[in-house]
Design a protein around this motif. Structure first.
Motif, PDB file in Angstrom:
ATOM      1  N   MET A   1      -2.736  -3.150 -10.686  1.00 23.34           N
ATOM      2  CA  MET A   1      -3.322  -2.925  -9.368  1.00 23.34           C
ATOM      3  C   MET A   1      -3.521  -1.434  -9.100  1.00 23.34           C
ATOM      4  N   GLU A   2      -2.600  -0.626  -9.584  1.00 24.52           N
ATOM      5  CA  GLU A   2      -2.713   0.826  -9.404  1.00 24.52           C
ATOM      6  C   GLU A   2      -3.982   1.354 -10.062  1.00 24.52           C
ATOM      7  N   GLU A   3      -4.317   0.800 -11.223  1.00 19.56           N
ATOM      8  CA  GLU A   3      -5.519   1.237 -11.936  1.00 19.56           C
ATOM      9  C   GLU A   3      -6.775   0.829 -11.174  1.00 19.56           C
ATOM     10  N   VAL A   4      -6.759  -0.350 -10.562  1.00 20.25           N
ATOM     11  CA  VAL A   4      -7.892  -0.807  -9.760  1.00 20.25           C
ATOM     12  C   VAL A   4      -8.108   0.117  -8.567  1.00 20.25           C
ATOM     13  N   LEU A   5      -7.020   0.530  -7.934  1.00 18.12           N
ATOM     14  CA  LEU A   5      -7.114   1.419  -6.774  1.00 18.12           C
ATOM     15  C   LEU A   5      -7.501   2.840  -7.182  1.00 18.12           C
ATOM     16  N   GLY A   6      -7.089   3.225  -8.388  1.00 20.78           N
ATOM     17  CA  GLY A   6      -7.365   4.590  -8.824  1.00 20.78           C
ATOM     18  C   GLY A   6      -6.461   5.608  -8.165  1.00 20.78           C
ATOM     19  N   GLU A   7      -5.403   5.148  -7.541  1.00 24.00           N
ATOM     20  CA  GLU A   7      -4.454   6.018  -6.840  1.00 24.00           C
ATOM     21  C   GLU A   7      -3.035   5.532  -7.116  1.00 24.00           C
TER      22      GLU A   7
ATOM     23  N   HIS B   1       6.361  -7.651 -13.614  1.00 21.39           N
ATOM     24  CA  HIS B   1       5.895  -7.046 -12.367  1.00 21.39           C
ATOM     25  C   HIS B   1       5.630  -5.548 -12.527  1.00 21.39           C
ATOM     26  N   ARG B   2       6.288  -4.912 -13.498  1.00 18.88           N
ATOM     27  CA  ARG B   2       5.951  -3.512 -13.784  1.00 18.88           C
ATOM     28  C   ARG B   2       4.515  -3.427 -14.299  1.00 18.88           C
ATOM     29  N   LEU B   3       4.155  -4.306 -15.215  1.00 17.61           N
ATOM     30  CA  LEU B   3       2.779  -4.358 -15.704  1.00 17.61           C
ATOM     31  C   LEU B   3       1.808  -4.667 -14.562  1.00 17.61           C
ATOM     32  N   PHE B   4       2.208  -5.561 -13.688  1.00 12.62           N
ATOM     33  CA  PHE B   4       1.351  -5.985 -12.574  1.00 12.62           C
ATOM     34  C   PHE B   4       1.074  -4.829 -11.621  1.00 12.62           C
ATOM     35  N   MET B   5       2.089  -4.012 -11.344  1.00 11.37           N
ATOM     36  CA  MET B   5       1.887  -2.848 -10.482  1.00 11.37           C
ATOM     37  C   MET B   5       0.915  -1.855 -11.120  1.00 11.37           C
ATOM     38  N   VAL B   6       1.053  -1.652 -12.428  1.00 11.55           N
ATOM     39  CA  VAL B   6       0.136  -0.745 -13.130  1.00 11.55           C
ATOM     40  C   VAL B   6      -1.294  -1.276 -13.047  1.00 11.55           C
TER      41      VAL B   6
END
Length: 530
Positions: free
Chosen positions: A166-172, A159-164
């Motif tokens: 989605m964070e990259e997709v958002l750019g924020e 889930h740490r990888l998963f958060m990264v």
């Protein structure tokens, strides 16, 4: 006749071939099996190993191969060897790291919330949002079944990888929802309708959905922040990765079940944007515990856990994962260095207003080193006071609940009993899907079940059940029978002693020791059980 093989399959094949050779009259005492088959004559000599091949991965962990040749006959053993390697190709250099700072969602300004909302809407329009959310659950086409590893030790690293991702997709930077301090569901992203990939193909009996392909939330949601803080505190007292993983699953699961609808189902949970605020906080808890372990001097033991020395799908597959940083560092143990490998950090590492140093200091100050919990077990015909020179401090009391590693979502109430009088003591949650079967019903073992602890010391004191050795007469029971597991146990240990380790276990009169498999092996003393 000499046979040398490495696997049962080879032995079966060789045996069948020898039967044929014997029937043809072609076997003799000088014949044997070597690395390249059956033959007769002198056993050969290995020539030195060749050089290792190029790493199979140009980026991240891979494997290398080397070979050797046999001279003057047949040689026993293998002609091939493999080892793990780290790819260092031109595409393997880490991206330029500009650290994002994850902050409490309640501290964001209106302009920051607007920016995050626009970022989410853009990700939804491009379908990047639903494609990344698909990593977690339905449709289960990326891995062998669901990719998200609930119930295994990969849970926190995955889930740490998963958060990264989605964070990259958002750019924020992802904000986090600290539900141990604020039980109100954040309003960020609440007005955005999020999609569910192929949601119309899923059977979901809960919640009235006008559109099966979009996320819906329950109309009434109750979050008990104090209860979640209590469970999180217990998790932070753990000193092994296994125990921390098991204990932190309790508040994590409770949020999912309390949110209901999509969040209650592992197949659809990641399509609800609140999932990322929730899991950003779970990841912060993971980071806080990592710092506790560093201060305890246990970081290396934690990061070298054997169950984490492997890649995590689908992050290891370039077909599905186009993000360089999570593809390069896709092994479980590589996720521990989140600042360096994934370029993010938190605004602060605090829990209940305490830094990790302050948390450990408070925990240590309540520890009573002069007594062992074993000393609380009186010998035949003697009281505690007669055995010890001074009265020992009262123990901390926990109820130990056995839970399956896979089970449908739901709450499970339990009661604490003394001399036939029982009172409601608390509840724990499991998180799964409606169609998920309970793992190995009736058979309890570490592979299929885990034991979680819930502190009931204050309840024992409020009821006046403490002292005079009453703790050794306490029992516990589940209030419902939805789980096919043995009754909870009572665990006694001193304040400040880490959860999941030494302690005395009290088994109720209707259970036997063997009912709990190997889950109680780590405890010092077990009382009761037929």
């Amino acid at each position: 006749r000499r046979i040398e093989t490495d696997t049962i399959q080879k032995r079966l094949k060789e045996g069948m071939f020898l039967i044929i050779l014997t029937a043809l009259g072609t076997t003799d005492a000088g014949c044997y099996w070597g690395h390249n088959g059956y033959g007769c004559g002198t056993e050969g000599v290995w020539i030195s190993w060749g050089s290792w091949s190029t790493c199979s991965s140009s980026c991240g962990l891979g494997s290398q191969l080397r070979t050797r040749s046999c001279s003057q006959g047949l040689c026993s053993g293998s002609s091939k060897a493999t080892q793990q390697c780290q790819g260092i190709g031109d595409d393997c250099s880490s991206p330029q790291c500009t650290k994002r700072v994850r902050r409490n969602v309640n501290t964001l300004t209106n302009s920051e919330k607007t920016s995050l909302s626009l970022a989410l809407q853009k990700a939804i329009s491009s379908k990047d949002y639903e494609n990344i959310a698909n990593f977690h659950g339905y449709p289960e086409t990326l891995c062998s079944g669901a990719c998200c590893p609930h119930g295994s030790l990969d849970f926190l690293p995955w889930h740490r990888l998963f958060m990264v991702q989605m964070e990259e997709v958002l750019g924020e930077a992802l904000p986090y929802w600290d539900w141990t301090e604020n039980g109100s569901v954040p309003d960020l992203w609440k007005s955005i309708t999020a999609p569910i990939k192929q949601g119309n193909l899923l059977s979901r009996p809960r919640c009235n959905r006008p559109n099966l392909n979009t996320v819906i939330r329950a109309s009434s949601i109750t979050i008990n922040a104090n209860e979640l803080k209590k469970k999180t505190k217990t998790a932070f007292m753990a000193t092994t990765f296994d125990t921390f993983h098991d204990q932190i699953s309790l508040p994590h699961n409770e949020i999912h079940v309390s949110m209901d609808c999509e969040m209650r189902d592992t197949r659809t949970a990641a399509y609800d944007p609140i999932f990322y605020l929730h899991h950003a906080y779970v990841d912060k808890q993971f980071a806080f515990w990592q710092e506790l372990q560093r201060l305890r001097g246990l970081s290396l033991k934690m990061e070298n856990h054997p169950d984490l020395l492997k890649s995590l799908p689908p992050f290891d597959n370039k077909k599905f994962n186009k993000l360089q940083k999570t593809h390069i560092f896709n092994w479980g143990n590589e996720t521990f260095d989140y600042k360096e490998n994934y370029c993010y950090e938190y605004d602060d590492l605090t829990f209940d207003g305490k830094t990790p140093e302050e948390f450990l200091s408070a925990m240590t100050s309540s520890f009573s080193p002069d007594f062992s919990i074993v000393d609380l077990k009186p010998t035949q015909g003697a009281t505690v006071q007669e055995q010890l020179p001074v009265a020992p401090p009262l123990p901390t009391v926990y109820v130990g609940i056995i839970l399956p590693k896979t089970a449908p979502s739901g709450f499970h109430q339990f009661a604490l009993c003394l001399a036939g009088s029982c009172v409601s003591a608390g509840r724990v949650a499991t998180f799964g899907s409606p169609s998920q079967n309970t793992s190995s019903p009736g058979i309890v073992a570490k592979k299929t079940h885990y034991l979680v602890e819930y502190e009931v010391t204050d309840l024992v004191n409020d009821l006046g059940w403490e002292g005079s050795e009453s703790e050794f007469k306490l029992t516990a029971k589940l209030a419902n029978k939805r789980l096919e597991v043995p009754a909870p146990v009572v665990i006694l240990r001193y304040r400040g002693v880490e959860v999941g380790s030494i302690g005395t276990v009290v088994i109720g009169p209707k259970q036997q020791r063997q009912d709990y498999g190997d889950l109680l092996d780590k405890f010092e003393r077990i009382i009761g059980g037929n």
